[in-house]
Structures are given as structure tokens and as C-alpha cells.
Design a protein around this motif. Sequence first.
Motif, PDB file in Angstrom:
ATOM      1  N   LEU A   1       0.808  -1.224   0.000  1.00  0.00           N
ATOM      2  CA  LEU A   1       0.000   0.000   0.000  1.00  0.00           C
ATOM      3  C   LEU A   1       0.841   1.274   0.000  1.00  0.00           C
ATOM      4  N   LEU A   2       1.958   1.252   0.701  1.00  0.00           N
ATOM      5  CA  LEU A   2       2.724   2.482   0.926  1.00  0.00           C
ATOM      6  C   LEU A   2       4.084   2.492   0.243  1.00  0.00           C
ATOM      7  N   GLY A   3       4.492   1.366  -0.277  1.00  0.00           N
ATOM      8  CA  GLY A   3       5.833   1.247  -0.840  1.00  0.00           C
ATOM      9  C   GLY A   3       6.703   0.396   0.064  1.00  0.00           C
ATOM     10  N   VAL A   4       7.658  -0.255  -0.544  1.00  0.00           N
ATOM     11  CA  VAL A   4       8.508  -1.197   0.180  1.00  0.00           C
ATOM     12  C   VAL A   4       9.452  -0.455   1.106  1.00  0.00           C
ATOM     13  N   GLU A   5       9.542  -0.980   2.307  1.00  0.00           N
ATOM     14  CA  GLU A   5      10.457  -0.451   3.323  1.00  0.00           C
ATOM     15  C   GLU A   5      11.039  -1.660   4.041  1.00  0.00           C
TER      16      GLU A   5
ATOM     17  N   GLU B   1     -12.287   5.485  -3.349  1.00  0.00           N
ATOM     18  CA  GLU B   1     -12.721   4.712  -4.515  1.00  0.00           C
ATOM     19  C   GLU B   1     -11.510   4.177  -5.261  1.00  0.00           C
ATOM     20  N   GLY B   2     -11.777   3.284  -6.169  1.00  0.00           N
ATOM     21  CA  GLY B   2     -10.717   2.783  -7.041  1.00  0.00           C
ATOM     22  C   GLY B   2      -9.992   1.565  -6.490  1.00  0.00           C
ATOM     23  N   PRO B   3      -8.965   1.126  -7.205  1.00  0.00           N
ATOM     24  CA  PRO B   3      -8.247  -0.094  -6.832  1.00  0.00           C
ATOM     25  C   PRO B   3      -7.497   0.015  -5.498  1.00  0.00           C
ATOM     26  N   TRP B   4      -7.007   1.222  -5.173  1.00  0.00           N
ATOM     27  CA  TRP B   4      -6.296   1.365  -3.909  1.00  0.00           C
ATOM     28  C   TRP B   4      -7.254   1.141  -2.749  1.00  0.00           C
ATOM     29  N   ARG B   5      -8.502   1.581  -2.899  1.00  0.00           N
ATOM     30  CA  ARG B   5      -9.526   1.349  -1.870  1.00  0.00           C
ATOM     31  C   ARG B   5      -9.686  -0.143  -1.621  1.00  0.00           C
ATOM     32  N   LEU B   6      -9.795  -0.932  -2.692  1.00  0.00           N
ATOM     33  CA  LEU B   6      -9.961  -2.374  -2.550  1.00  0.00           C
ATOM     34  C   LEU B   6      -8.746  -2.998  -1.867  1.00  0.00           C
ATOM     35  N   ALA B   7      -7.563  -2.512  -2.206  1.00  0.00           N
ATOM     36  CA  ALA B   7      -6.340  -3.026  -1.575  1.00  0.00           C
ATOM     37  C   ALA B   7      -6.305  -2.680  -0.088  1.00  0.00           C
TER      38      ALA B   7
END
Length: 136
Positions: A65-69, A100-106
Motif C-alpha cells: 500500500l505504501l511502498g517497500v520499506e 474509490e478505485g483499486p487502492w480502496r480495494l487493496a
Amino acid sequence: MQDRPTIDELLEAVAGYLRDDVMPNTQGRLSFHARVSMNVIEMLRRELATMEEHLAREWDGLDHLLGVEPMPPKLAAVRDALVRRNEVLCERIRKGEADEGPWRLAVLSHLRRVTLDKLEVSNPALAAEYRETGQG
């Protein structure tokens, strides 16, 4: 670090004592507190048994969701970093990025998974019920 008894064996012994010796031979407030204590110990056993897997799964979800760390090597640092990363996730949700959108589903998928992991520790019967009904 002790070899035997293990932490889990010690906790199991205390929970068994409370369940098998204290609760059946007491009543009222003392029996109630023995039951609460036994449940706390059982919850600790479940958390210790699943902690590594649950923390790694939450970290991996936040990476998506936020990027690899890179995950810190020490438990306290992992917990602190998860708090920080979850604060970032909350801020993005507050800004409307998950409306909304794909990020919401993730995000929803991640939150369901993390919540179910927490429920497995606090109430495994309810977690199993959610899994059986497809809600988890």
C-alpha cells in the motif's frame, strides 16, 4: 533463554492450573477472576505463537500500500515502525485516497486481513466463524 520449560509450556501450566484447579473449586468473584486470568494467558500464548507471522503479514500489506520499506530486525523497532506506517495509512485514508478505485480495494483487503489476524489472537472462535462464512 531457557530450553525447558518453554514460555508456552509455562503459560500452559498456569492456564491449566487456573482452569482445572482454581475455577472448579471456587465461586463468585474468585472464580470469575481465575477465568479472566486464564483467558489472558491463553491469549498471550496465541499471540506469542502467531506474532512473527502476523507482524510480517501486516508489514507486507503495508509495503503493497505504501511502498517497500525494509523491516527492522528487532521486535520493538518493528512495532514502532508499524505504528508509524499505520499512521501514514490513516492519513492517506483521511485525505480520501481510499474513497474509490483499486487502492480502496487493496486497503480494505489489508485491513480485513490484519483485523482477522488480531481476532485470531483475541477470539479464535469468532475468527473461525468469519472465515467459514467468507467474511474474513
